[in-house]
Design a protein around this motif. Structure first.
Motif, short mmCIF file in Angstrom:
data_model
loop_
_atom_site.label_atom_id
_atom_site.label_comp_id
_atom_site.label_asym_id
_atom_site.label_seq_id
_atom_site.Cartn_x
_atom_site.Cartn_y
_atom_site.Cartn_z
N LYS A 123 77.91 82.18 174.93
CA LYS A 123 77.69 81.04 174.04
C LYS A 123 76.19 80.87 173.83
O LYS A 123 75.41 81.04 174.78
N GLY A 140 77.08 79.39 168.49
CA GLY A 140 77.87 80.60 168.26
C GLY A 140 78.53 81.03 169.55
O GLY A 140 77.98 80.86 170.63
N CYS A 142 81.02 84.25 171.40
CA CYS A 142 81.55 85.61 171.29
C CYS A 142 82.48 85.86 172.47
O CYS A 142 82.04 85.85 173.63
N ASP A 180 74.35 92.17 166.55
CA ASP A 180 74.00 91.00 165.73
C ASP A 180 75.20 90.48 164.95
O ASP A 180 75.38 89.28 164.80
N ASP A 181 76.03 91.42 164.44
CA ASP A 181 77.19 91.01 163.63
C ASP A 181 78.17 90.17 164.42
O ASP A 181 78.78 89.25 163.89
N LEU A 182 78.38 90.54 165.69
CA LEU A 182 79.45 89.87 166.43
C LEU A 182 78.97 88.91 167.50
O LEU A 182 79.76 88.17 168.07
N SER A 183 77.68 88.92 167.80
CA SER A 183 77.22 88.16 168.96
C SER A 183 77.17 86.65 168.73
O SER A 183 77.10 86.17 167.59
N HIS A 184 77.20 85.93 169.83
CA HIS A 184 77.03 84.47 169.85
C HIS A 184 75.73 84.07 169.14
O HIS A 184 75.70 83.18 168.30
N GLY A 186 73.98 85.88 167.01
CA GLY A 186 74.06 86.26 165.59
C GLY A 186 74.76 85.17 164.80
O GLY A 186 74.31 84.78 163.71
N LYS A 187 75.88 84.67 165.36
CA LYS A 187 76.64 83.64 164.64
C LYS A 187 75.82 82.36 164.48
O LYS A 187 75.80 81.74 163.42
N ARG A 190 72.87 82.89 161.99
CA ARG A 190 73.28 82.96 160.57
C ARG A 190 73.52 81.55 160.00
O ARG A 190 73.17 81.28 158.86
N LYS A 191 74.10 80.66 160.82
CA LYS A 191 74.31 79.29 160.32
C LYS A 191 72.95 78.64 160.02
O LYS A 191 72.77 77.99 159.00
#
Ligand code: IMP
Length: 211
Positions: A123, A140, A142, A180-184, A186-187, A190-191
């Protein structure tokens, strides 16, 4: 616009810089570490405390990340203690031989030895502070599970023992962009980057005219 990254963790700096590259803002890495007592009871509180400490010192928009690995079968540990899990009395201290990351991993694998429930999640809570009165958070998560032994050399921290949901590989075996695409992180980033993108000119304008 300048944005201060409130961390000395090289892994975090590398990832956050990579993910914000497209925004064309100047990312500032602090020259010296500020001792922040992470006295909060949650990732959110600790992200706020870090952002505030760095903002007070540098006085520019600041981004702070507090993150960690949560293992439900271990009562949520390492959780907010992820970076210094090896040193906690809880679960027994682990001696640091090569690095703190390796000591953390060794302790976690010891505590999960023989365990069938190896579910875990990373997290990250990121605090973007524009002034002491105006700050926002993004979170984020994962999900995944803890591998039986470390594999791979990319990333940092617990990456060599974390298999994201649906993957047989650990994060440390994946290319950085895939993490980066799937990580906590990264999420969460991106927000926030949508927000920074939308208002970076007005943030910049307000700061320039309030000085
Ligand atoms: P913090 O610097 O107090 O937020 O502690 C973060 C700690 O959580 C790191 O030192 C790692 O042990 C762990 N951690 C957080 N994010 C990651 C990640 O993306 N990969 C692996 N470990 C992580």
């Amino acid at each position: 616009m300048k944005l201060l990254l409130a961390t000395q963790n090289r892994g975090k700096i590398e990832e956050i810089s990579r993910m914000l590259r497209h925004l064309n803002i100047e990312l500032i890495k602090p020259e010296e570490e500020i001792e922040v007592e992470e006295s909060g009871k949650s990732f959110m509180e600790n992200a706020y405390l870090k952002a505030l400490a760095y903002f007070k010192r540098y006085g520019i928009p600041t981004l702070a990340d507090d993150s960690g690995l949560v293992v439900p079968s271990l009562e949520g540990y390492p959780g907010i203690y992820s970076s210094r899990f090896y040193s906690l009395d809880w679960g027994g201290k682990e001696e640091v031989q090569n690095s703190k990351d390796q000591a953390n991993i060794k302790k976690l694998l010891r505590l999960l030895e023989g365990s069938k429930d190896r579910r875990a999640y990373f997290k990250a809570v990121i605090c973007l502070m524009l002034s002491e009165e105006f700050y926002i958070f993004a979170e984020g998560v994962c999900h995944g599970e803890i591998a039986e032994s470390p594999r791979g050399s990319a990333g940092f921290g617990y990456d060599p023992i974390f298999k994201p949901l649906g993957y047989e590989k650990t994060i440390a075996e994946l290319p950085p962009e895939e993490k980066d695409d799937l990580s906590h992180r990264g999420k969460a980033i991106r927000k926030l980057s949508h927000f920074i993108e939308k208002c970076k000119h007005s943030i910049f304008y307000q700061r320039a005219h309030s000085n």
